[in-house]
Design a protein around this motif. Structure first.
Motif, PDB file in Angstrom:
ATOM      1  N   LYS A  67       0.719  -1.352   0.228  1.00  0.00           N
ATOM      2  CA  LYS A  67      -0.220   0.039   0.008  1.00  0.00           C
ATOM      3  C   LYS A  67       0.976   1.205  -0.188  1.00  0.00           C
ATOM      4  CE  LYS A  67      -3.263   2.443   2.772  1.00  0.00           C
ATOM      5  NZ  LYS A  67      -3.131   3.034   4.240  1.00  0.00           N
ATOM      6  N   ARG A  68       2.017   1.284   0.870  1.00  0.00           N
ATOM      7  CA  ARG A  68       2.946   2.299   0.996  1.00  0.00           C
ATOM      8  C   ARG A  68       3.551   2.448  -0.474  1.00  0.00           C
ATOM      9  NH1 ARG A  68       5.864   2.256   6.682  1.00  0.00           N
ATOM     10  NH2 ARG A  68       3.811   2.068   7.961  1.00  0.00           N
ATOM     11  N   TYR A  69       3.920   1.471  -1.132  1.00  0.00           N
ATOM     12  CA  TYR A  69       4.512   1.481  -2.143  1.00  0.00           C
ATOM     13  C   TYR A  69       3.529   2.113  -3.340  1.00  0.00           C
ATOM     14  CZ  TYR A  69       6.614   0.006  -6.921  1.00  0.00           C
ATOM     15  OH  TYR A  69       6.913  -0.075  -7.989  1.00  0.00           O
ATOM     16  N   GLY A  74       2.024   6.450  -6.982  1.00  0.00           N
ATOM     17  CA  GLY A  74       0.846   6.725  -7.842  1.00  0.00           C
ATOM     18  C   GLY A  74       0.249   5.858  -8.257  1.00  0.00           C
ATOM     19  N   ASN A  75      -1.186   5.957  -8.384  1.00  0.00           N
ATOM     20  CA  ASN A  75      -2.093   4.758  -8.746  1.00  0.00           C
ATOM     21  C   ASN A  75      -2.027   4.352 -10.132  1.00  0.00           C
ATOM     22  OD1 ASN A  75      -3.202   4.840  -6.071  1.00  0.00           O
ATOM     23  ND2 ASN A  75      -4.741   6.212  -6.618  1.00  0.00           N
ATOM     24  N   SER A  76      -1.130   5.123 -11.015  1.00  0.00           N
ATOM     25  CA  SER A  76      -0.958   4.473 -12.221  1.00  0.00           C
ATOM     26  C   SER A  76      -0.130   3.357 -12.396  1.00  0.00           C
ATOM     27  CB  SER A  76      -0.373   5.655 -12.999  1.00  0.00           C
ATOM     28  OG  SER A  76       1.090   6.089 -12.594  1.00  0.00           O
ATOM     29  N   GLU A  79      -1.808  -1.446 -10.742  1.00  0.00           N
ATOM     30  CA  GLU A  79      -2.104  -2.867 -11.320  1.00  0.00           C
ATOM     31  C   GLU A  79      -0.796  -3.495 -11.437  1.00  0.00           C
ATOM     32  OE1 GLU A  79      -3.393  -4.951 -15.653  1.00  0.00           O
ATOM     33  OE2 GLU A  79      -4.366  -3.184 -14.817  1.00  0.00           O
ATOM     34  N   ALA A  80       0.428  -3.022 -11.728  1.00  0.00           N
ATOM     35  CA  ALA A  80       1.652  -3.362 -11.809  1.00  0.00           C
ATOM     36  C   ALA A  80       2.159  -3.893 -10.393  1.00  0.00           C
ATOM     37  CB  ALA A  80       2.762  -2.648 -12.655  1.00  0.00           C
ATOM     38  N   ALA A  81       1.994  -3.000  -9.468  1.00  0.00           N
ATOM     39  CA  ALA A  81       2.289  -3.164  -8.088  1.00  0.00           C
ATOM     40  C   ALA A  81       1.387  -4.517  -7.672  1.00  0.00           C
ATOM     41  CB  ALA A  81       2.106  -2.131  -7.310  1.00  0.00           C
ATOM     42  N   ASP A  86       1.256  -9.973  -5.997  1.00  0.00           N
ATOM     43  CA  ASP A  86       0.752 -11.555  -5.955  1.00  0.00           C
ATOM     44  C   ASP A  86       1.967 -12.278  -6.241  1.00  0.00           C
ATOM     45  OD1 ASP A  86      -2.061 -10.785  -5.938  1.00  0.00           O
ATOM     46  OD2 ASP A  86      -2.237 -10.730  -8.208  1.00  0.00           O
ATOM     47  N   SER A  87       3.018 -11.937  -6.725  1.00  0.00           N
ATOM     48  CA  SER A  87       4.376 -12.785  -7.220  1.00  0.00           C
ATOM     49  C   SER A  87       4.831 -12.926  -5.815  1.00  0.00           C
ATOM     50  CB  SER A  87       5.092 -12.105  -7.985  1.00  0.00           C
ATOM     51  OG  SER A  87       6.083 -12.858  -7.975  1.00  0.00           O
TER      52      SER A  87
END
Length: 98
Positions: A67-69, A74-76, A79-81, A86-87
């Motif tokens: 969440k901090r990351y 930024g929210n852009s 999805e990648a985060a 998940d990984s």
């Protein structure tokens, strides 16, 4: 030196884990483990006596750090985060033998 690999040992709520990391990433990896360990300990203290397994605290710590990351990047990149998280959770589950 960037291609040199070093072996380090880190612990987050359990036994020490040997990791092989690039020498120039050692400090960052140790700092990440320290951050997770601190969050893990915070949740373990908060829910002391609740009869929860360490995996609960580790999951909460991972979500907190992710969440901090996302907030910092930024929210852009959310999805990648999320995919990266998940990984990481998959790797933690494999390590914990689930």
């Amino acid at each position: 030196m960037a291609d040199e690999t070093v072996r380090i040992r880190v612990s987050v709520g359990g036994p020490e884990m040997p990791l092989y990391v690039k020498a120039d990433e050692e400090h960052t990896t140790r700092e990440a483990a320290r951050m997770l360990r601190e969050r893990f300990e915070t949740y373990a203290k908060k829910y002391r006596g609740a009869n929860l397994k360490s995996e609960f605290f580790l999951s909460m710590a991972a979500i907190d750090v992710a969440k901090r990351y996302i907030e910092l990047n930024g929210n852009s990149n959310a999805e990648a985060a999320g995919q990266e998280l998940d990984s990481i959770i998959g790797e933690l589950d494999a390590f914990l033998g689930q």
